[in-house]
Design a protein around this motif. Structure first.
Motif, mmCIF file in Angstrom:
data_model
loop_
_atom_site.group_PDB
_atom_site.id
_atom_site.type_symbol
_atom_site.label_atom_id
_atom_site.label_comp_id
_atom_site.label_asym_id
_atom_site.label_seq_id
_atom_site.Cartn_x
_atom_site.Cartn_y
_atom_site.Cartn_z
ATOM 1 N N TYR A 3 0.825 -1.212 0.000
ATOM 2 C CA TYR A 3 0.000 0.000 0.000
ATOM 3 C C TYR A 3 0.862 1.266 0.000
ATOM 4 O O TYR A 3 0.657 2.171 -0.814
ATOM 5 N N THR A 4 1.832 1.338 0.917
ATOM 6 C CA THR A 4 2.658 2.546 1.010
ATOM 7 C C THR A 4 3.517 2.713 -0.240
ATOM 8 O O THR A 4 3.809 3.843 -0.644
ATOM 9 N N LEU A 55 3.585 6.786 -0.564
ATOM 10 C CA LEU A 55 3.372 7.647 0.607
ATOM 11 C C LEU A 55 4.706 8.036 1.236
ATOM 12 O O LEU A 55 5.630 7.229 1.268
ATOM 13 N N LYS A 62 6.994 6.020 4.695
ATOM 14 C CA LYS A 62 6.633 4.597 4.523
ATOM 15 C C LYS A 62 7.068 3.743 5.705
ATOM 16 O O LYS A 62 6.282 2.971 6.238
ATOM 17 N N ILE A 117 5.133 4.546 8.934
ATOM 18 C CA ILE A 117 3.745 4.078 8.874
ATOM 19 C C ILE A 117 3.691 2.569 9.055
ATOM 20 O O ILE A 117 2.876 2.050 9.822
ATOM 21 N N ARG A 118 4.580 1.852 8.381
ATOM 22 C CA ARG A 118 4.589 0.388 8.508
ATOM 23 C C ARG A 118 4.968 -0.046 9.921
ATOM 24 O O ARG A 118 4.383 -0.981 10.467
ATOM 25 N N HIS A 158 -6.622 7.418 3.737
ATOM 26 C CA HIS A 158 -5.731 8.565 3.558
ATOM 27 C C HIS A 158 -6.266 9.503 2.496
ATOM 28 O O HIS A 158 -6.942 9.096 1.565
#
Length: 140
Positions: free
Chosen positions: A25-26, A31, A34, A37-38, A69
């Motif tokens: 996804y990232t 994004l 990354k 967020i992970r 997001h």
């Protein structure tokens, strides 16, 4: 706006699955932040799995990861079916005291998460449902 929800069994396969989904996804959406967020999602999912492992009957429980997001911000919530953190302990859960450091692996996750996001919150949805949410600005 992009949004998805994962409903998974709280086990080690789910941790690996969510990690892989978040990596894809990232990367696909390119994004910023990354790795942060992970890491944040990984920590929240591990906490939920560990909380639910203590419960019976374990097999019927489900954990939910909700990601949305926009151009400005990413919001992620992880909801588990464990008791969660008592409201009076919410601030303490976000603290980390180096003087109490015992070099164990546990107990630091929420502290690191708090310092990687713009906002973190908890919600006792019911006696058996607990939500941890985060938001992070992705474009300034």
């Amino acid at each position: 706006m992009m949004e998805f929800i994962l409903n998974v069994n709280p086990d080690t396969q789910a941790i690996a699955y969510v990690d892989q989904v978040m990596e894809n996804y990232t990367n696909i959406y390119n994004l910023p932040f990354k790795r942060e967020i992970r890491f944040v999602v990984h920590e929240l999912v591990i906490n939920a799995v560990e909380a639910m492992e203590k419960l019976e009957p374990y097999s019927k429980k489900v954990m939910q990861v909700h990601v949305s997001h926009s151009h400005e911000e990413i919001k992620i919530t992880v909801t588990d079916e464990a008791k969660g953190i008592a409201e009076k302990d919410w601030n303490k859960a976000l603290q980390f005291d180096l003087n109490e450091l015992d070099y164990s692996d546990r107990g630091r996750g929420l502290f690191f998460v708090k310092n990687m996001v713009d906002h973190i919150w908890f919600e006792n949805i019911s006696a058996t449902k607990f939500l941890v949410g985060i938001s992070k600005k992705i474009h300034v």
